[in-house]
Design a protein around this motif. Sequence first.
Motif, PDB file in Angstrom:
ATOM      1  N   ALA A  10      11.182  -0.278   9.587  1.00 52.30           N
ATOM      2  CA  ALA A  10      11.142   1.118   9.143  1.00 52.30           C
ATOM      3  C   ALA A  10       9.715   1.646   9.135  1.00 52.30           C
ATOM      4  O   ALA A  10       8.759   0.928   8.795  1.00 52.30           O
ATOM      5  CB  ALA A  10      11.733   1.233   7.735  1.00 52.30           C
ATOM      6  N   SER A  11       9.574   2.907   9.512  1.00 54.38           N
ATOM      7  CA  SER A  11       8.271   3.552   9.402  1.00 54.38           C
ATOM      8  C   SER A  11       7.957   3.770   7.924  1.00 54.38           C
ATOM      9  O   SER A  11       8.815   3.613   7.052  1.00 54.38           O
ATOM     10  CB  SER A  11       8.285   4.895  10.137  1.00 54.38           C
ATOM     11  N   THR A  12       6.728   4.180   7.639  1.00 56.29           N
ATOM     12  CA  THR A  12       6.358   4.439   6.246  1.00 56.29           C
ATOM     13  C   THR A  12       7.235   5.533   5.654  1.00 56.29           C
ATOM     14  O   THR A  12       7.731   5.405   4.528  1.00 56.29           O
ATOM     15  CB  THR A  12       4.879   4.855   6.154  1.00 56.29           C
ATOM     16  N   ALA A  13       7.459   6.606   6.402  1.00 61.50           N
ATOM     17  CA  ALA A  13       8.278   7.713   5.910  1.00 61.50           C
ATOM     18  C   ALA A  13       9.714   7.255   5.652  1.00 61.50           C
ATOM     19  O   ALA A  13      10.317   7.615   4.634  1.00 61.50           O
ATOM     20  CB  ALA A  13       8.261   8.863   6.909  1.00 61.50           C
ATOM     21  N   GLN A  14      10.269   6.455   6.574  1.00 62.03           N
ATOM     22  CA  GLN A  14      11.641   5.969   6.404  1.00 62.03           C
ATOM     23  C   GLN A  14      11.742   5.035   5.194  1.00 62.03           C
ATOM     24  O   GLN A  14      12.704   5.116   4.408  1.00 62.03           O
ATOM     25  CB  GLN A  14      12.088   5.238   7.668  1.00 62.03           C
ATOM     26  N   VAL A  37       4.860  -5.107  -0.708  1.00 62.34           N
ATOM     27  CA  VAL A  37       5.562  -5.034   0.571  1.00 62.34           C
ATOM     28  C   VAL A  37       4.535  -5.115   1.697  1.00 62.34           C
ATOM     29  O   VAL A  37       3.593  -4.327   1.734  1.00 62.34           O
ATOM     30  CB  VAL A  37       6.384  -3.741   0.701  1.00 62.34           C
ATOM     31  N   ILE A  38       4.711  -6.051   2.600  1.00 61.90           N
ATOM     32  CA  ILE A  38       3.739  -6.269   3.677  1.00 61.90           C
ATOM     33  C   ILE A  38       4.020  -5.346   4.850  1.00 61.90           C
ATOM     34  O   ILE A  38       5.129  -5.347   5.388  1.00 61.90           O
ATOM     35  CB  ILE A  38       3.788  -7.735   4.165  1.00 61.90           C
ATOM     36  N   PRO A  39       3.029  -4.536   5.265  1.00 57.06           N
ATOM     37  CA  PRO A  39       3.205  -3.708   6.464  1.00 57.06           C
ATOM     38  C   PRO A  39       2.920  -4.521   7.732  1.00 57.06           C
ATOM     39  O   PRO A  39       2.165  -5.489   7.698  1.00 57.06           O
ATOM     40  CB  PRO A  39       2.162  -2.596   6.276  1.00 57.06           C
ATOM     41  N   TYR A  40       3.542  -4.097   8.816  1.00 58.61           N
ATOM     42  CA  TYR A  40       3.333  -4.741  10.115  1.00 58.61           C
ATOM     43  C   TYR A  40       2.906  -3.689  11.131  1.00 58.61           C
ATOM     44  O   TYR A  40       3.208  -2.495  10.976  1.00 58.61           O
ATOM     45  CB  TYR A  40       4.624  -5.405  10.606  1.00 58.61           C
ATOM     46  N   VAL A  41       2.221  -4.149  12.166  1.00 56.48           N
ATOM     47  CA  VAL A  41       1.875  -3.299  13.309  1.00 56.48           C
ATOM     48  C   VAL A  41       2.190  -4.077  14.579  1.00 56.48           C
ATOM     49  O   VAL A  41       1.837  -5.261  14.692  1.00 56.48           O
ATOM     50  CB  VAL A  41       0.384  -2.897  13.292  1.00 56.48           C
ATOM     51  N   GLU A  78      -7.426   6.954   6.986  1.00 55.34           N
ATOM     52  CA  GLU A  78      -6.854   7.792   8.041  1.00 55.34           C
ATOM     53  C   GLU A  78      -6.259   6.982   9.177  1.00 55.34           C
ATOM     54  O   GLU A  78      -5.574   7.535  10.044  1.00 55.34           O
ATOM     55  CB  GLU A  78      -7.928   8.741   8.589  1.00 55.34           C
ATOM     56  N   ASP A  79      -6.537   5.685   9.209  1.00 54.77           N
ATOM     57  CA  ASP A  79      -5.963   4.830  10.242  1.00 54.77           C
ATOM     58  C   ASP A  79      -5.787   3.427   9.676  1.00 54.77           C
ATOM     59  O   ASP A  79      -6.041   3.176   8.501  1.00 54.77           O
ATOM     60  CB  ASP A  79      -6.840   4.811  11.502  1.00 54.77           C
ATOM     61  N   VAL A  80      -5.319   2.511  10.524  1.00 56.27           N
ATOM     62  CA  VAL A  80      -5.097   1.119  10.130  1.00 56.27           C
ATOM     63  C   VAL A  80      -6.222   0.269  10.704  1.00 56.27           C
ATOM     64  O   VAL A  80      -6.531   0.361  11.892  1.00 56.27           O
ATOM     65  CB  VAL A  80      -3.749   0.598  10.664  1.00 56.27           C
ATOM     66  N   LEU A 104      -1.957   5.387  11.708  1.00 55.96           N
ATOM     67  CA  LEU A 104      -1.129   5.152  10.532  1.00 55.96           C
ATOM     68  C   LEU A 104       0.359   5.111  10.861  1.00 55.96           C
ATOM     69  O   LEU A 104       1.126   4.359  10.262  1.00 55.96           O
ATOM     70  CB  LEU A 104      -1.378   6.237   9.473  1.00 55.96           C
ATOM     71  N   ASP A 105       0.776   5.942  11.818  1.00 56.14           N
ATOM     72  CA  ASP A 105       2.213   5.997  12.127  1.00 56.14           C
ATOM     73  C   ASP A 105       2.700   4.757  12.875  1.00 56.14           C
ATOM     74  O   ASP A 105       3.878   4.641  13.194  1.00 56.14           O
ATOM     75  CB  ASP A 105       2.563   7.272  12.891  1.00 56.14           C
ATOM     76  N   ALA A 106       1.778   3.805  13.144  1.00 50.26           N
ATOM     77  CA  ALA A 106       2.188   2.539  13.766  1.00 50.26           C
ATOM     78  C   ALA A 106       2.677   1.533  12.724  1.00 50.26           C
ATOM     79  O   ALA A 106       3.265   0.508  13.078  1.00 50.26           O
ATOM     80  CB  ALA A 106       1.024   1.934  14.555  1.00 50.26           C
TER      81      ALA A 106
END
Length: 238
Positions: A10-14, A37-41, A78-80, A104-106
């Motif tokens: 899921a994206s951040t927004a989702q 919660v661990i984010p992934y790219v 502003e970015d990852v 960020l949207d990644a």
Amino acid sequence: MTIPLLPFRASTAQACHWLAQQTGSPWTLARLIENGVIPYVWLDYDAAYPELFGDANGGYPAPIFFEGDTQRLAAGSEDVLITMTKDVYRIVTQLKPPGFRRPLDALRFLKKDLERLAGKLKRDAERVSVDVDVDEPKESQLGISKDQVLMAFASLVKIDMEQALAAAGGMFGDEGARVKGSVTKSKNKAIWNPVTLALGLNDVYRVPMSHLKRAFATQACLAAWVSEWNQTLALLGK
């Protein structure tokens, strides 16, 4: 209202929208990270890093878990920026400076991690509801018991906290974090102010403030103290 289906990644927004529907409260990227919660790219194959990709010549989802990288995200970057991750074989790898940058949207969050968090929050809320309904002595509202202290904080320190609570009176000398007058004939009746205790753990035992913030955000026994904790941090500029 129909709760939207949650994608496998899921994206951040989702992720935030789904959790908001599940919990009835707003969610942000910072709150996701604070709750562990661990984010992934997704990393496309890069010939400059063959050891990172192994046999995954099409790329793989790389986790972002290093505290410096996640705290940068939580602070509103502003970015990852990824300076440390795990390779395709799940071995921790330090990336060559300056690391990888992605938009960020990644960012993506795994469905299983979000569902696990939602389930935990629901169980914690149910326990808090049960605790509130129980008619307890007024004194217990002034602090938390030894068992609750150990549940909330023991894993954050290397000392034997149970022994420290018993041997050091208020933990930090004199009454310390222990609520004055809470010990009568039995030490088992002692209670501790968790806000004072947490600040002492940070000051004396160097427990990272981020770990203490996570404890107040996730431990059911600390739910009633979140407001006082946040107000105290604001006054201290933390």
